[in-house]
Write a protein that holds these residues in place. Sequence first.
Motif, mmCIF file in Angstrom:
data_model
loop_
_atom_site.group_PDB
_atom_site.id
_atom_site.type_symbol
_atom_site.label_atom_id
_atom_site.label_comp_id
_atom_site.label_asym_id
_atom_site.label_seq_id
_atom_site.Cartn_x
_atom_site.Cartn_y
_atom_site.Cartn_z
ATOM 1 N N ALA A 1 0.704 -1.473 -0.379
ATOM 2 C CA ALA A 1 -0.207 0.204 -0.010
ATOM 3 C C ALA A 1 0.630 1.103 -0.149
ATOM 4 O O ALA A 1 2.115 1.228 1.126
ATOM 5 N N LEU A 2 0.216 2.203 -0.857
ATOM 6 C CA LEU A 2 0.952 3.347 -1.382
ATOM 7 C C LEU A 2 0.235 4.369 -0.039
ATOM 8 O O LEU A 2 -1.491 4.294 -0.817
ATOM 9 N N ILE A 3 0.945 4.654 1.044
ATOM 10 C CA ILE A 3 -0.726 5.608 1.821
ATOM 11 C C ILE A 3 0.065 7.337 1.982
ATOM 12 O O ILE A 3 1.471 7.436 1.814
ATOM 13 N N GLY A 4 -0.871 8.128 2.240
ATOM 14 C CA GLY A 4 -0.744 9.314 2.578
ATOM 15 C C GLY A 4 -1.440 10.274 1.697
ATOM 16 O O GLY A 4 -3.238 10.012 1.190
ATOM 17 N N ALA A 5 -0.986 12.210 2.455
ATOM 18 C CA ALA A 5 -2.737 12.706 1.959
ATOM 19 C C ALA A 5 -2.260 12.459 0.607
ATOM 20 O O ALA A 5 -1.913 12.737 -0.593
ATOM 21 N N ASN A 6 -3.832 14.165 0.532
ATOM 22 C CA ASN A 6 -3.704 14.205 -0.767
ATOM 23 C C ASN A 6 -2.802 14.760 -1.476
ATOM 24 O O ASN A 6 -1.957 16.006 -0.461
ATOM 25 N N GLY A 7 -2.080 14.443 -2.348
ATOM 26 C CA GLY A 7 -0.920 15.472 -3.667
ATOM 27 C C GLY A 7 0.362 15.133 -2.861
ATOM 28 O O GLY A 7 1.055 16.026 -3.536
ATOM 29 N N ALA A 8 -0.113 13.965 -2.090
ATOM 30 C CA ALA A 8 1.346 12.824 -1.649
ATOM 31 C C ALA A 8 2.426 12.710 -2.991
ATOM 32 O O ALA A 8 3.538 12.785 -2.426
ATOM 33 N N GLU B 1 -3.880 4.211 -1.677
ATOM 34 C CA GLU B 1 -5.339 4.642 -0.778
ATOM 35 C C GLU B 1 -5.228 6.038 0.198
ATOM 36 O O GLU B 1 -3.989 6.135 0.152
ATOM 37 N N GLN B 2 -5.849 6.816 0.237
ATOM 38 C CA GLN B 2 -6.036 7.618 0.810
ATOM 39 C C GLN B 2 -6.406 7.273 2.259
ATOM 40 O O GLN B 2 -5.936 7.323 3.121
ATOM 41 N N ASN B 3 -7.568 6.665 2.231
ATOM 42 C CA ASN B 3 -7.971 5.992 3.274
ATOM 43 C C ASN B 3 -6.838 4.631 3.834
ATOM 44 O O ASN B 3 -7.103 3.375 3.502
ATOM 45 N N ASP C 1 -5.806 2.025 -8.080
ATOM 46 C CA ASP C 1 -5.323 3.830 -7.735
ATOM 47 C C ASP C 1 -6.668 4.093 -6.889
ATOM 48 O O ASP C 1 -7.550 4.136 -7.474
ATOM 49 N N GLU C 2 -7.261 4.060 -5.883
ATOM 50 C CA GLU C 2 -8.168 4.410 -4.594
ATOM 51 C C GLU C 2 -9.235 3.586 -5.083
ATOM 52 O O GLU C 2 -10.259 4.362 -5.463
ATOM 53 N N PRO C 3 -8.662 1.975 -4.545
ATOM 54 C CA PRO C 3 -10.031 1.216 -4.667
ATOM 55 C C PRO C 3 -11.723 1.690 -4.226
ATOM 56 O O PRO C 3 -12.340 1.663 -4.581
ATOM 57 N N SER C 4 -11.120 2.266 -2.757
ATOM 58 C CA SER C 4 -12.482 2.548 -1.991
ATOM 59 C C SER C 4 -12.957 3.872 -2.659
ATOM 60 O O SER C 4 -13.767 5.030 -1.704
ATOM 61 N N LEU C 5 -12.886 5.338 -3.379
ATOM 62 C CA LEU C 5 -12.897 5.886 -3.643
ATOM 63 C C LEU C 5 -14.728 6.169 -4.012
ATOM 64 O O LEU C 5 -14.984 5.878 -4.807
ATOM 65 N N GLY C 6 -15.097 7.189 -3.053
ATOM 66 C CA GLY C 6 -16.734 7.780 -3.080
ATOM 67 C C GLY C 6 -17.383 6.079 -3.077
ATOM 68 O O GLY C 6 -18.648 6.448 -3.808
ATOM 69 N N LEU C 7 -16.916 5.158 -2.496
ATOM 70 C CA LEU C 7 -17.799 3.827 -2.250
ATOM 71 C C LEU C 7 -18.292 3.979 -0.952
ATOM 72 O O LEU C 7 -17.471 4.035 0.411
ATOM 73 N N ALA C 8 -19.387 3.217 -0.461
ATOM 74 C CA ALA C 8 -19.676 3.366 0.650
ATOM 75 C C ALA C 8 -19.058 2.410 1.288
ATOM 76 O O ALA C 8 -19.384 1.111 0.796
ATOM 77 N N PRO C 9 -19.319 2.232 3.186
ATOM 78 C CA PRO C 9 -18.430 1.232 3.414
ATOM 79 C C PRO C 9 -19.071 0.127 2.788
ATOM 80 O O PRO C 9 -17.392 -1.072 3.261
ATOM 81 N N VAL C 10 -20.108 -0.342 3.092
ATOM 82 C CA VAL C 10 -20.196 -2.079 2.814
ATOM 83 C C VAL C 10 -19.986 -2.265 1.629
ATOM 84 O O VAL C 10 -19.110 -3.488 0.849
ATOM 85 N N ILE C 11 -19.975 -0.936 0.207
ATOM 86 C CA ILE C 11 -19.319 -1.735 -0.828
ATOM 87 C C ILE C 11 -17.967 -2.218 -0.772
ATOM 88 O O ILE C 11 -17.056 -2.619 -0.941
ATOM 89 N N VAL C 12 -17.285 -0.945 -0.306
ATOM 90 C CA VAL C 12 -15.645 -1.161 0.247
ATOM 91 C C VAL C 12 -15.362 -2.189 0.862
ATOM 92 O O VAL C 12 -14.180 -3.076 0.304
#
Lengths: 245, 419
Positions: A31-38, A193-195, A161-172
């Motif tokens: 996982a590559l993590i970090g805030a927006n724009g990292a 992931e940002q999450n 790239d951000e597979p969980s972006l904008g999805l409801a928790p259950v879908i995530v």
Amino acid sequence: MLQIRNLYAYYGKIEALSGVSCHVNQGEIVALIGANGAGKTTLLNALCGLVQARGKVTFHGESLLSVPPEGIVARGISQVPEGRQIFAPLTVAENLALGAYLRQRRGQRHEIAADLEKVYALFPRLYERRQQAAGTLSGGEQQMLAIGRALMARPRLLLLDEPSLGLAPVIVDSIIETIVNLRRQGVTILMVEQNARTALSIADRGYVLETGRILLSGPAAELLHDRQVTRAYLGKDYKEFTEGR
Amino acid sequence: MPDWRQEIPSREELELLQLERLQSTLNRAYRQVKFYRRQFDEQQIRPNDIQELTQVARLPFTTRTDLSHNYPYGLFAVPLREVVRIQSSPGTTANPVVVGYTVSDLRFWRELTARLYRSADVGKDDIVQIILAAGLNNWARDLKDGAEHLGASVIPFANLNFAKQLMVMRDYKTSILVTTPSYARHLIDVMETMGLVAADFSLKRAILVAEPLTPAVRREIAAGLQVSISTAYGITEVLGPGLAFSCPHDDGLHFSEDHFLPEIVDPESGAPCARGLPGELVITTLSTTAFPLVRFRTGDVTSLQPGACPCGCPLIRLGDIVGRCDRIFSVGGIKIHPDQVGSAIQEILSGHTPRYRLRLGQDAGLTYLDIEIQMDEILFSDEVKCLEAISRRLRRYLRENLGIDSRVGLVEKISPGSS
């Protein structure tokens, strides 16, 4: 499997990656993590030849940086882009067929048919909607389609790239389960992931990026535990970083 | 034995791992620690200028004096609320050495210390007894934590006399003894006076730490206790003993390169020495988060040995510690700078510094510091009691502040070869 040394990437004059070194071993979820724009997405795009980059990137010992995007797909790296980027007017089946575009030209008809069955087995929902226009799918289904389309290229390394972006928790949860399943089937995964919590809960290892540099790396379980430390590095972005949006 | 293929797949992969960790350590140090930022800026170096491991030689050194100037928290790279252990040791300068640890620092440190044990073939079935001087408390605790992490049964250090320690060793069926070479020799002495022989014990192995081990002393301990010998190397500034450790082939100590980058430099010029040649050991931490050290000068003179070890461990080997390139010396494993003794004498004598001479003494295997102080007009007193008090107070001061045993003699004229 994938080794990256001193990777720099630019958008025009802006340096988006400032000397990143990292690696992905066969069979791992990293996982590559970090805030927006990292610089997380930039790193994936640099791997796929989509942004101007310099440094040393090897995949199974072969250099990647001068290879055009389609050559990178041919070598076994597929990206599932942020925001899915499916072809909305085309049907689900057509979108999936496009994922195997390079292979069709090589005449791997039977293998493609077998892989299509596998994708449908992985996402029965896509089979049910195979004749439906992709644009009419829900967000979660579109994400499944984007992953399915990438799998149709039969990748050895899948970039998410951000597979969980904008999805409801259950879908995530169901997407995450899919990712774990894919690894079980032998696909190596590099995900952005940002999450961070979601990503680190299934990853083996993680890298924390900030302004184009890696600040921390280690076993995912440790980084997850070290949210406090991470907060120290990411300052006010901490909440966004650990809790998603 | 550790499965090295599992831990470190190949030299090439190890080097990429080192580079990754080095770069993120430099990014963190530059971002979080004013001292490093200033040092780098002065040399006009940015962390991302370091693109190869060998380029680490372009970075400025960190010395014990830098540590002292930044006492106590100046070199911490995380806020104190993330630090779960603050450890200080007397150090060798005016200020103590203060090292901070985050939760993950402690976890990885325990794993490293456990690896030291595994390499010495210690397992869950072993009973590990730790006997170390009070001045080596930090080492004692780390060695305890590492053995517990491994799952062995640990008898931690307790303030017992040597006879009692031997009794515990015999009755509890200790299989692994962790101690210093001087303590091991002393234990053999005490065994003899108590009429005990090696066969009365269940010892398999002695892990000898904190002091260099000469081949003669090694043979003496192996024969006296009827054990195999393992050794380890560490420095207080990066915490205790897991830095380098011996293997069954016993040709040098494997340096934990996956977490620390070693260099050997010329002590005078600071230039890198060719592989195999002796010089000063310089260490850069690769994994610690709370207290990163960039090119820390250990003062220990040693070498990095070329060639692979037959044991299969791909970690590079450190040769024997052949000496120091500064005036620091070791009293039974505790490092002392002569100036520390000088200021102790000054303190006791309310600012007066007479001529004095320091030597190491041995009594039944135990090392002590032998201090001769030359009498002068200021010191002179008709009262023997006053002179005795000086000697007693100095002994107590050194024991309390530095954790070392000493003997103090007030003499008319100190013997030749004075320091």
